[in-house]
Scaffold this motif. Structure first.
Motif, mmCIF file in Angstrom:
data_model
loop_
_atom_site.group_PDB
_atom_site.id
_atom_site.type_symbol
_atom_site.label_atom_id
_atom_site.label_comp_id
_atom_site.label_asym_id
_atom_site.label_seq_id
_atom_site.Cartn_x
_atom_site.Cartn_y
_atom_site.Cartn_z
ATOM 1 N N HIS A 1 0.910 -1.188 -0.143
ATOM 2 C CA HIS A 1 -0.184 -0.177 0.008
ATOM 3 C C HIS A 1 1.142 1.361 -0.176
ATOM 4 C CE1 HIS A 1 -3.544 -2.502 1.980
ATOM 5 N NE2 HIS A 1 -3.269 -2.724 0.799
ATOM 6 N N CYS A 2 0.799 1.987 -1.038
ATOM 7 C CA CYS A 2 1.710 3.264 -1.200
ATOM 8 C C CYS A 2 1.307 4.309 -0.243
ATOM 9 C CB CYS A 2 1.605 3.692 -2.657
ATOM 10 S SG CYS A 2 2.050 2.514 -3.966
ATOM 11 N N GLN A 3 2.285 5.088 0.198
ATOM 12 C CA GLN A 3 2.078 6.098 1.089
ATOM 13 C C GLN A 3 2.688 7.408 0.694
ATOM 14 O OE1 GLN A 3 4.349 4.644 4.584
ATOM 15 N NE2 GLN A 3 2.663 3.333 5.131
ATOM 16 N N GLY A 4 2.050 8.410 1.001
ATOM 17 C CA GLY A 4 2.524 9.850 0.648
ATOM 18 C C GLY A 4 2.555 10.392 -0.618
ATOM 19 N N ALA A 5 3.618 10.778 -1.211
ATOM 20 C CA ALA A 5 3.907 11.161 -2.866
ATOM 21 C C ALA A 5 4.446 9.868 -3.530
ATOM 22 C CB ALA A 5 5.067 12.207 -2.732
ATOM 23 N N ALA A 6 4.488 8.821 -2.806
ATOM 24 C CA ALA A 6 5.009 7.466 -3.606
ATOM 25 C C ALA A 6 3.857 6.997 -4.137
ATOM 26 C CB ALA A 6 5.596 6.814 -2.782
ATOM 27 N N ASN A 7 3.326 7.409 -5.354
ATOM 28 C CA ASN A 7 2.384 7.052 -6.070
ATOM 29 C C ASN A 7 2.204 6.384 -7.606
ATOM 30 O OD1 ASN A 7 2.873 9.480 -7.453
ATOM 31 N ND2 ASN A 7 1.296 10.463 -7.107
ATOM 32 N N HIS A 8 3.528 5.777 -7.797
ATOM 33 C CA HIS A 8 3.767 5.242 -8.948
ATOM 34 C C HIS A 8 4.287 3.781 -8.519
ATOM 35 C CE1 HIS A 8 3.525 9.179 -10.752
ATOM 36 N NE2 HIS A 8 3.675 8.432 -11.771
ATOM 37 N N CYS A 9 4.017 3.012 -9.430
ATOM 38 C CA CYS A 9 4.687 1.594 -9.370
ATOM 39 C C CYS A 9 6.173 1.420 -10.153
ATOM 40 C CB CYS A 9 3.791 0.386 -9.716
ATOM 41 S SG CYS A 9 2.359 0.409 -9.035
ATOM 42 N N ILE A 10 7.299 0.733 -9.472
ATOM 43 C CA ILE A 10 8.365 0.582 -9.930
ATOM 44 C C ILE A 10 9.106 -0.553 -9.837
ATOM 45 C CG2 ILE A 10 9.395 1.023 -7.540
ATOM 46 C CD1 ILE A 10 11.170 2.572 -10.662
ATOM 47 N N ALA B 1 6.977 4.332 -5.763
ATOM 48 C CA ALA B 1 7.900 5.375 -6.050
ATOM 49 C C ALA B 1 7.467 6.619 -6.159
ATOM 50 C CB ALA B 1 8.870 4.941 -6.998
ATOM 51 N N THR B 2 8.190 7.741 -5.972
ATOM 52 C CA THR B 2 7.566 9.151 -6.320
ATOM 53 C C THR B 2 7.943 9.253 -7.733
ATOM 54 O OG1 THR B 2 9.975 10.011 -5.555
ATOM 55 C CG2 THR B 2 8.037 10.100 -3.954
ATOM 56 N N LYS B 3 7.305 10.399 -8.471
ATOM 57 C CA LYS B 3 7.252 10.739 -9.708
ATOM 58 C C LYS B 3 8.469 11.288 -10.240
ATOM 59 C CE LYS B 3 5.315 15.215 -9.301
ATOM 60 N NZ LYS B 3 4.163 16.240 -9.738
ATOM 61 N N ASP B 4 9.390 11.777 -9.358
ATOM 62 C CA ASP B 4 10.535 12.066 -9.768
ATOM 63 C C ASP B 4 11.601 11.212 -10.280
ATOM 64 O OD1 ASP B 4 10.133 15.121 -9.322
ATOM 65 O OD2 ASP B 4 10.907 14.986 -7.387
ATOM 66 N N VAL B 5 11.428 9.771 -9.830
ATOM 67 C CA VAL B 5 12.005 8.688 -10.303
ATOM 68 C C VAL B 5 12.012 8.687 -11.936
ATOM 69 C CG1 VAL B 5 12.019 6.089 -10.067
ATOM 70 C CG2 VAL B 5 11.883 7.614 -7.962
ATOM 71 N N ALA B 6 11.058 9.046 -12.329
ATOM 72 C CA ALA B 6 10.608 9.031 -13.837
ATOM 73 C C ALA B 6 11.991 9.685 -14.682
ATOM 74 C CB ALA B 6 9.633 9.844 -14.364
ATOM 75 N N LYS B 7 12.623 10.471 -14.018
ATOM 76 C CA LYS B 7 13.993 11.239 -14.617
ATOM 77 C C LYS B 7 15.108 9.979 -14.694
ATOM 78 C CE LYS B 7 12.930 15.265 -11.896
ATOM 79 N NZ LYS B 7 13.410 16.314 -10.976
ATOM 80 N N ILE B 8 14.992 9.128 -13.952
ATOM 81 C CA ILE B 8 16.030 7.849 -14.082
ATOM 82 C C ILE B 8 15.711 7.040 -15.400
ATOM 83 C CG2 ILE B 8 17.152 6.126 -12.828
ATOM 84 C CD1 ILE B 8 16.193 7.090 -10.385
ATOM 85 N N LYS B 9 16.897 6.871 -16.084
ATOM 86 C CA LYS B 9 16.671 6.134 -17.326
ATOM 87 C C LYS B 9 17.501 4.676 -17.299
ATOM 88 C CE LYS B 9 13.956 9.275 -18.908
ATOM 89 N NZ LYS B 9 12.645 8.978 -18.732
ATOM 90 N N ALA B 10 17.252 3.846 -17.956
ATOM 91 C CA ALA B 10 18.114 2.767 -17.831
ATOM 92 C C ALA B 10 19.502 3.081 -18.633
ATOM 93 C CB ALA B 10 17.556 1.455 -18.782
ATOM 94 N N GLY B 11 20.528 2.498 -18.082
ATOM 95 C CA GLY B 11 21.942 2.789 -18.351
ATOM 96 C C GLY B 11 22.702 3.930 -17.709
ATOM 97 N N MET B 12 21.829 4.644 -16.660
ATOM 98 C CA MET B 12 22.277 5.921 -15.992
ATOM 99 C C MET B 12 23.105 5.143 -14.695
ATOM 100 S SD MET B 12 19.575 8.826 -15.373
ATOM 101 C CE MET B 12 19.545 10.038 -16.630
ATOM 102 N N CYS B 13 24.069 5.851 -14.397
ATOM 103 C CA CYS B 13 24.888 5.508 -13.130
ATOM 104 C C CYS B 13 24.575 6.788 -12.233
ATOM 105 C CB CYS B 13 26.387 5.511 -13.372
ATOM 106 S SG CYS B 13 27.230 4.960 -12.154
ATOM 107 N N LEU B 14 24.075 6.278 -11.148
ATOM 108 C CA LEU B 14 23.607 7.364 -10.099
ATOM 109 C C LEU B 14 24.455 7.324 -8.916
ATOM 110 C CD1 LEU B 14 19.850 6.779 -10.088
ATOM 111 C CD2 LEU B 14 21.220 8.282 -11.311
ATOM 112 N N VAL B 15 25.303 8.372 -8.475
ATOM 113 C CA VAL B 15 25.856 8.571 -7.323
ATOM 114 C C VAL B 15 25.308 9.320 -6.291
ATOM 115 C CG1 VAL B 15 28.246 9.456 -6.475
ATOM 116 C CG2 VAL B 15 28.086 8.918 -8.908
ATOM 117 N N SER B 16 25.249 8.668 -5.084
ATOM 118 C CA SER B 16 24.211 9.384 -4.137
ATOM 119 C C SER B 16 25.229 9.466 -2.845
ATOM 120 C CB SER B 16 22.952 8.545 -3.878
ATOM 121 O OG SER B 16 22.145 9.169 -3.228
#
Length: 208
Positions: free
Chosen positions: A137-146, A169-184
Protein backbone atom coordinates in the motif's frame (compact mmCIF):
# COMPACT_ATOMS: atom_id res chain seq x y z
CA UNK A 1 39.27 8.72 -8.11
CA UNK A 2 37.43 5.43 -8.47
CA UNK A 3 36.96 4.42 -12.14
CA UNK A 4 33.26 3.65 -11.59
CA UNK A 5 32.72 7.13 -10.17
CA UNK A 6 34.52 8.74 -13.13
CA UNK A 7 32.30 6.82 -15.55
CA UNK A 8 29.22 7.95 -13.67
CA UNK A 9 30.26 11.58 -13.85
CA UNK A 10 31.27 11.40 -17.51
CA UNK A 11 28.19 9.71 -18.97
CA UNK A 12 26.86 13.10 -20.15
CA UNK A 13 29.72 15.28 -21.45
CA UNK A 14 27.63 17.81 -23.38
CA UNK A 15 28.36 21.25 -21.91
CA UNK A 16 25.67 23.93 -21.90
CA UNK A 17 25.77 27.69 -22.42
CA UNK A 18 24.32 28.39 -18.97
CA UNK A 19 26.29 30.10 -16.22
CA UNK A 20 28.54 27.58 -14.58
CA UNK A 21 30.40 27.43 -11.27
CA UNK A 22 34.20 27.58 -11.30
CA UNK A 23 34.29 25.31 -8.24
CA UNK A 24 32.00 23.32 -5.92
CA UNK A 25 32.26 21.79 -2.51
CA UNK A 26 33.07 18.09 -2.84
CA UNK A 27 32.13 15.52 -0.24
CA UNK A 28 32.29 11.90 -1.38
CA UNK A 29 31.87 8.90 0.94
CA UNK A 30 35.34 7.57 1.75
CA UNK A 31 37.20 10.76 0.80
CA UNK A 32 38.18 13.98 2.56
CA UNK A 33 35.99 17.01 1.89
CA UNK A 34 37.51 19.67 -0.38
CA UNK A 35 36.62 22.56 -2.68
CA UNK A 36 37.23 21.29 -6.22
CA UNK A 37 37.63 23.18 -9.49
CA UNK A 38 34.96 22.10 -11.95
CA UNK A 39 35.85 20.62 -15.33
CA UNK A 40 34.60 22.16 -18.58
CA UNK A 41 31.62 19.81 -18.86
CA UNK A 42 30.53 20.23 -15.23
CA UNK A 43 28.04 23.11 -15.12
CA UNK A 44 26.39 22.51 -11.74
CA UNK A 45 26.99 21.81 -8.06
CA UNK A 46 24.99 19.04 -6.41
CA UNK A 47 24.06 17.95 -2.91
CA UNK A 48 22.41 14.54 -2.63
CA UNK A 49 21.24 13.21 0.74
CA UNK A 50 20.53 9.49 0.93
CA UNK A 51 19.01 7.21 3.54
CA UNK A 52 18.36 3.54 2.81
CA UNK A 53 17.78 0.18 4.47
CA UNK A 54 18.76 -2.08 1.59
CA UNK A 55 21.29 -4.02 3.68
CA UNK A 56 18.95 -4.48 6.63
CA UNK A 57 20.23 -1.47 8.57
CA UNK A 58 19.74 2.28 8.19
CA UNK A 59 22.52 3.84 6.07
CA UNK A 60 22.83 7.61 5.62
CA UNK A 61 25.22 9.77 3.66
CA UNK A 62 25.73 12.92 1.62
CA UNK A 63 27.32 13.33 -1.82
CA UNK A 64 28.44 16.79 -3.01
CA UNK A 65 30.45 17.70 -6.08
CA UNK A 66 30.67 19.41 -9.46
CA UNK A 67 28.49 17.58 -11.93
CA UNK A 68 27.04 17.85 -15.48
CA UNK A 69 23.48 19.21 -15.37
CA UNK A 70 22.26 16.37 -17.60
CA UNK A 71 23.39 13.97 -14.89
CA UNK A 72 21.83 15.93 -12.05
CA UNK A 73 18.57 14.34 -10.94
CA UNK A 74 16.95 16.98 -8.79
CA UNK A 75 14.07 16.26 -6.46
CA UNK A 76 12.85 13.53 -4.14
CA UNK A 77 13.78 10.11 -5.53
CA UNK A 78 12.00 7.77 -3.13
CA UNK A 79 11.62 4.00 -3.45
CA UNK A 80 9.56 1.87 -1.04
CA UNK A 81 9.89 -1.88 -1.55
CA UNK A 82 8.00 -3.21 1.47
CA UNK A 83 9.19 -5.17 4.51
CA UNK A 84 10.90 -1.99 5.75
CA UNK A 85 13.19 -1.73 2.70
CA UNK A 86 13.51 1.70 1.12
CA UNK A 87 15.87 4.08 -0.68
CA UNK A 88 15.25 7.83 -0.24
CA UNK A 89 17.36 10.44 -2.01
CA UNK A 90 16.83 14.20 -1.79
CA UNK A 91 18.90 15.98 -4.45
CA UNK A 92 19.45 19.70 -5.09
CA UNK A 93 21.53 21.39 -7.81
CA UNK A 94 22.74 24.97 -8.25
CA UNK A 95 24.91 26.81 -10.77
CA UNK A 96 26.97 29.36 -8.84
CA UNK A 97 30.52 28.95 -7.58
CA UNK A 98 30.60 26.99 -4.31
CA UNK A 99 26.81 27.28 -4.03
CA UNK A 100 26.56 23.85 -2.36
CA UNK A 101 28.68 24.81 0.67
CA UNK A 102 25.76 25.92 2.81
CA UNK A 103 24.40 24.09 5.81
CA UNK A 104 22.71 20.83 4.86
CA UNK A 105 19.14 21.03 6.09
CA UNK A 106 17.36 18.03 7.47
CA UNK A 107 14.94 16.64 4.93
CA UNK A 108 11.23 16.96 5.85
CA UNK A 109 9.79 13.79 7.32
CA UNK A 110 8.42 11.33 4.76
CA UNK A 111 4.63 11.07 4.85
CA UNK A 112 3.31 7.68 5.97
CA UNK A 113 -0.32 8.49 5.15
CA UNK A 114 -1.77 5.89 2.72
CA UNK A 115 -2.60 7.50 -0.62
CA UNK A 116 -5.08 4.89 -1.85
CA UNK A 117 -2.65 3.31 -4.34
CA UNK A 118 -0.94 -0.06 -4.33
CA UNK A 119 1.83 -1.91 -6.16
CA UNK A 120 3.32 -5.40 -6.29
CA UNK A 121 6.42 -5.49 -4.10
CA UNK A 122 9.58 -7.55 -3.74
CA UNK A 123 13.27 -7.01 -3.09
CA UNK A 124 16.30 -9.20 -3.79
CA UNK A 125 19.87 -8.11 -3.02
CA UNK A 126 22.39 -10.29 -4.84
CA UNK A 127 20.01 -11.26 -7.64
CA UNK A 128 18.84 -9.90 -10.99
CA UNK A 129 15.29 -11.11 -10.39
CA UNK A 130 12.65 -10.93 -7.68
CA UNK A 131 9.17 -12.41 -7.74
CA UNK A 132 6.50 -10.32 -6.08
CA UNK A 133 4.18 -12.16 -3.76
CA UNK A 134 2.88 -9.24 -1.71
CA UNK A 135 0.93 -6.07 -2.35
CA UNK A 136 2.35 -2.83 -0.97
CA UNK A 137 0.00 0.00 0.00
CA UNK A 138 1.67 3.19 -1.21
CA UNK A 139 2.13 6.16 1.11
CA UNK A 140 2.56 9.90 0.78
CA UNK A 141 3.96 11.10 -2.55
CA UNK A 142 4.98 7.58 -3.65
CA UNK A 143 2.10 7.13 -6.10
CA UNK A 144 3.84 5.22 -8.91
CA UNK A 145 4.80 1.56 -9.29
CA UNK A 146 8.47 0.82 -9.91
CA UNK A 147 10.19 -2.25 -11.34
CA UNK A 148 13.96 -1.85 -11.30
CA UNK A 149 17.16 -3.88 -11.63
CA UNK A 150 20.80 -2.94 -11.49
CA UNK A 151 23.95 -3.11 -9.40
CA UNK A 152 25.18 -1.17 -6.41
CA UNK A 153 28.68 -0.58 -5.14
CA UNK A 154 30.48 1.44 -2.51
CA UNK A 155 33.30 3.93 -2.96
CA UNK A 156 36.73 2.26 -2.83
CA UNK A 157 35.19 -1.24 -2.82
CA UNK A 158 35.50 -2.86 -6.23
CA UNK A 159 32.49 -5.14 -5.81
CA UNK A 160 29.24 -4.63 -7.69
CA UNK A 161 26.21 -6.33 -6.14
CA UNK A 162 23.14 -6.97 -8.30
CA UNK A 163 19.69 -6.10 -7.04
CA UNK A 164 16.10 -6.35 -8.24
CA UNK A 165 13.08 -4.67 -6.69
CA UNK A 166 9.44 -3.69 -7.11
CA UNK A 167 7.34 -1.32 -5.09
CA UNK A 168 6.09 2.27 -4.82
CA UNK A 169 8.03 5.35 -5.93
CA UNK A 170 7.69 9.11 -6.33
CA UNK A 171 7.15 10.68 -9.75
CA UNK A 172 10.65 12.24 -9.75
CA UNK A 173 11.99 8.70 -10.27
CA UNK A 174 10.79 9.04 -13.88
CA UNK A 175 13.95 11.10 -14.52
CA UNK A 176 16.03 7.94 -14.09
CA UNK A 177 16.70 6.04 -17.32
CA UNK A 178 18.16 2.60 -18.02
CA UNK A 179 21.94 2.83 -18.37
CA UNK A 180 22.30 5.72 -15.91
CA UNK A 181 24.85 5.58 -13.14
CA UNK A 182 23.68 7.41 -10.02
CA UNK A 183 26.12 8.63 -7.39
CA UNK A 184 24.36 9.29 -4.11
CA UNK A 185 25.19 9.71 -0.45
CA UNK A 186 25.85 6.03 0.28
CA UNK A 187 26.03 3.87 -2.85
CA UNK A 188 26.77 4.12 -6.56
CA UNK A 189 23.80 2.69 -8.48
CA UNK A 190 24.16 1.39 -12.03
CA UNK A 191 20.64 1.09 -13.47
CA UNK A 192 20.08 -1.83 -15.85
CA UNK A 193 16.30 -1.72 -16.33
CA UNK A 194 13.59 0.53 -14.94
CA UNK A 195 9.83 0.75 -15.47
CA UNK A 196 7.62 3.34 -13.81
CA UNK A 197 3.85 3.63 -14.16
CA UNK A 198 1.05 5.34 -12.20
CA UNK A 199 0.01 3.11 -9.32
CA UNK A 200 -3.52 1.70 -9.62
CA UNK A 201 -6.10 2.26 -6.93
CA UNK A 202 -6.23 -0.31 -4.17
CA UNK A 203 -8.98 -2.33 -5.84
CA UNK A 204 -6.65 -3.86 -8.43
CA UNK A 205 -3.05 -4.12 -9.62
CA UNK A 206 -3.95 -5.78 -12.93
CA UNK A 207 -2.03 -4.57 -15.91
CA UNK A 208 1.24 -3.74 -14.14
Amino acid sequence: MDVRLVLCLLWALLATAHARPSSCYQSIPGESSIVRNCRSWEDSCITAQEVNTIEGVVNTGVFQSCIPSQFSLEGDLDFEFGEGVYVRVHSEICRETNCNTGEIKERPQISTVPNGRQCPSCYALGSNHCRHNKILHCQGAANHCIDITGTLSEKNINIETPFAARGCATKDVAKIKAGMCLVSGVFIYQITTIQLSPAPKMESVDGF
